[in-house]
Design a protein around this motif. Structure first.
Motif, mmCIF file in Angstrom:
data_model
loop_
_atom_site.group_PDB
_atom_site.id
_atom_site.type_symbol
_atom_site.label_atom_id
_atom_site.label_comp_id
_atom_site.label_asym_id
_atom_site.label_seq_id
_atom_site.Cartn_x
_atom_site.Cartn_y
_atom_site.Cartn_z
ATOM 1 N N THR A 1 38.866 40.614 26.452
ATOM 2 C CA THR A 1 40.037 39.746 26.454
ATOM 3 C C THR A 1 41.274 40.527 26.034
ATOM 4 O OG1 THR A 1 39.783 39.070 24.141
ATOM 5 C CG2 THR A 1 38.592 37.779 25.809
ATOM 6 N N VAL A 2 42.449 39.972 26.323
ATOM 7 C CA VAL A 2 43.698 40.594 25.897
ATOM 8 C C VAL A 2 43.750 40.684 24.374
ATOM 9 C CG1 VAL A 2 46.217 40.367 25.864
ATOM 10 C CG2 VAL A 2 44.950 39.897 27.968
ATOM 11 N N LYS B 1 49.028 40.378 20.301
ATOM 12 C CA LYS B 1 48.769 40.003 21.692
ATOM 13 C C LYS B 1 50.073 39.936 22.484
ATOM 14 C CE LYS B 1 46.876 36.139 24.374
ATOM 15 N NZ LYS B 1 46.214 34.803 24.291
ATOM 16 N N SER C 1 51.471 41.905 32.382
ATOM 17 C CA SER C 1 51.545 40.446 32.487
ATOM 18 C C SER C 1 50.180 39.784 32.366
ATOM 19 C CB SER C 1 52.185 40.046 33.825
ATOM 20 O OG SER C 1 51.390 40.496 34.917
ATOM 21 N N SER C 2 49.097 40.555 32.569
ATOM 22 C CA SER C 2 47.756 39.973 32.541
ATOM 23 C C SER C 2 46.720 41.068 32.358
ATOM 24 C CB SER C 2 47.470 39.229 33.849
ATOM 25 O OG SER C 2 47.445 40.147 34.935
ATOM 26 N N LYS C 3 45.501 40.642 32.108
ATOM 27 C CA LYS C 3 44.392 41.588 32.011
ATOM 28 C C LYS C 3 44.180 42.281 33.364
ATOM 29 C CE LYS C 3 40.192 39.979 31.582
ATOM 30 N NZ LYS C 3 38.956 39.376 31.032
ATOM 31 N N THR C 4 44.390 41.538 34.440
ATOM 32 C CA THR C 4 44.251 42.114 35.778
ATOM 33 C C THR C 4 45.209 43.275 35.983
ATOM 34 O OG1 THR C 4 43.515 40.013 36.737
ATOM 35 C CG2 THR C 4 44.455 41.626 38.251
ATOM 36 N N GLU C 5 46.427 43.128 35.468
ATOM 37 C CA GLU C 5 47.406 44.196 35.613
ATOM 38 C C GLU C 5 46.992 45.431 34.813
ATOM 39 O OE1 GLU C 5 52.059 44.715 34.529
ATOM 40 O OE2 GLU C 5 51.555 42.945 35.734
ATOM 41 N N GLN D 1 43.244 40.151 43.909
ATOM 42 C CA GLN D 1 44.082 40.211 42.714
ATOM 43 C C GLN D 1 44.840 41.540 42.693
ATOM 44 O OE1 GLN D 1 41.105 39.690 39.652
ATOM 45 N NE2 GLN D 1 41.377 37.472 39.616
ATOM 46 N N TYR E 1 51.704 41.816 26.209
ATOM 47 C CA TYR E 1 52.358 41.171 27.344
ATOM 48 C C TYR E 1 53.758 41.723 27.611
ATOM 49 C CZ TYR E 1 48.570 37.783 27.673
ATOM 50 O OH TYR E 1 47.340 37.194 27.849
#
Length: 205
Positions: free
Chosen positions: A34-35, A46, A54-58, A120, A50
């Motif tokens: 998780t982030v 956290k 912008s996200s864990k995917t990034e 994604q 960001y």
């Protein structure tokens, strides 16, 4: 070009986030990461994560591009050394680059497949593919020169490149195989042997 201390600190923190994310991904399945865990490992909040991603995917996409860029730098080094009189350098550096950390290589294959299938971070995947296509063009040009010089067998240049990829891919799978455990006493020694085969395959002499 020089950068300001503030920018340097920002980039240093960003790299720490990526390094910590990679550590966690190598320790556990990616769906469990998780982030919050990445932030804790990096020793930041956290919200600070960001500011960079912008996200864990990034974060995953940035790791993929970073890994591909590392391989690109190694390939360029190998091609330069080959041109300087070490014909096996390009193949050796490619294999050593991928096989230096088989767990990481397999992880990035898994992440790329996941991002691609789920559509994604498509812009990052496009960037990744642009890097690869650029590498392929450079390798085809280099391989063509080696064939013309009589150092490699006279087949389509792509055959040499695809065969190298196939052997590296198979070596990664074999390294992680449980089925062949009984035949592998020393995985690192096996990797060294496969590398020796890889750097001589396709040679004309």
């Amino acid at each position: 070009m020089t950068i300001s201390p503030k920018k340097a600190k920002f980039l240093e923190r960003e790299q720490r986030i990526l390094d910590c994310a990679l550590e966690l991904l190598l320790e556990m399945p990616e769906e469990r990461v998780t982030v919050e865990m990445i932030a804790d490992r990096a020793g930041i909040g956290k919200g600070t994560v960001y500011k960079h991603f912008s996200s864990k995917t990034e974060i995953y996409a940035a790791l993929l591009i970073g890994y591909e860029s590392e391989l690109t730098a190694k390939l360029q080094q190998g091609v330069a050394q080959s041109a300087g009189g070490e014909p096996a350098a390009a193949a050796r550096i490619y294999f050593e680059g991928r096989m230096s950390n088989p767990d990481k290589d397999l992880l990035f294959q898994r992440l790329e497949e996941k991002l691609t299938v789920l559509n994604q971070a498509p812009e990052s995947i496009d960037e990744l593919h642009k890097i690869r296509r650029s590498n392929q063009r450079a390798l085809i040009a280099w391989t063509t020169e080696q064939i013309a010089a009589g150092k490699l067998r006279d087949v389509k240049p792509e055959y040499h490149i695809l065969t190298a990829w196939a052997l590296a891919q198979g070596a990664i799978e074999l390294y992680h195989s449980k089925f062949f455990d009984e035949h592998i006493d020393d995985r690192d020694d096996l990797v060294r042997y496969i590398t020796e085969v890889a750097v001589t395959m396709g040679n004309k002499k």
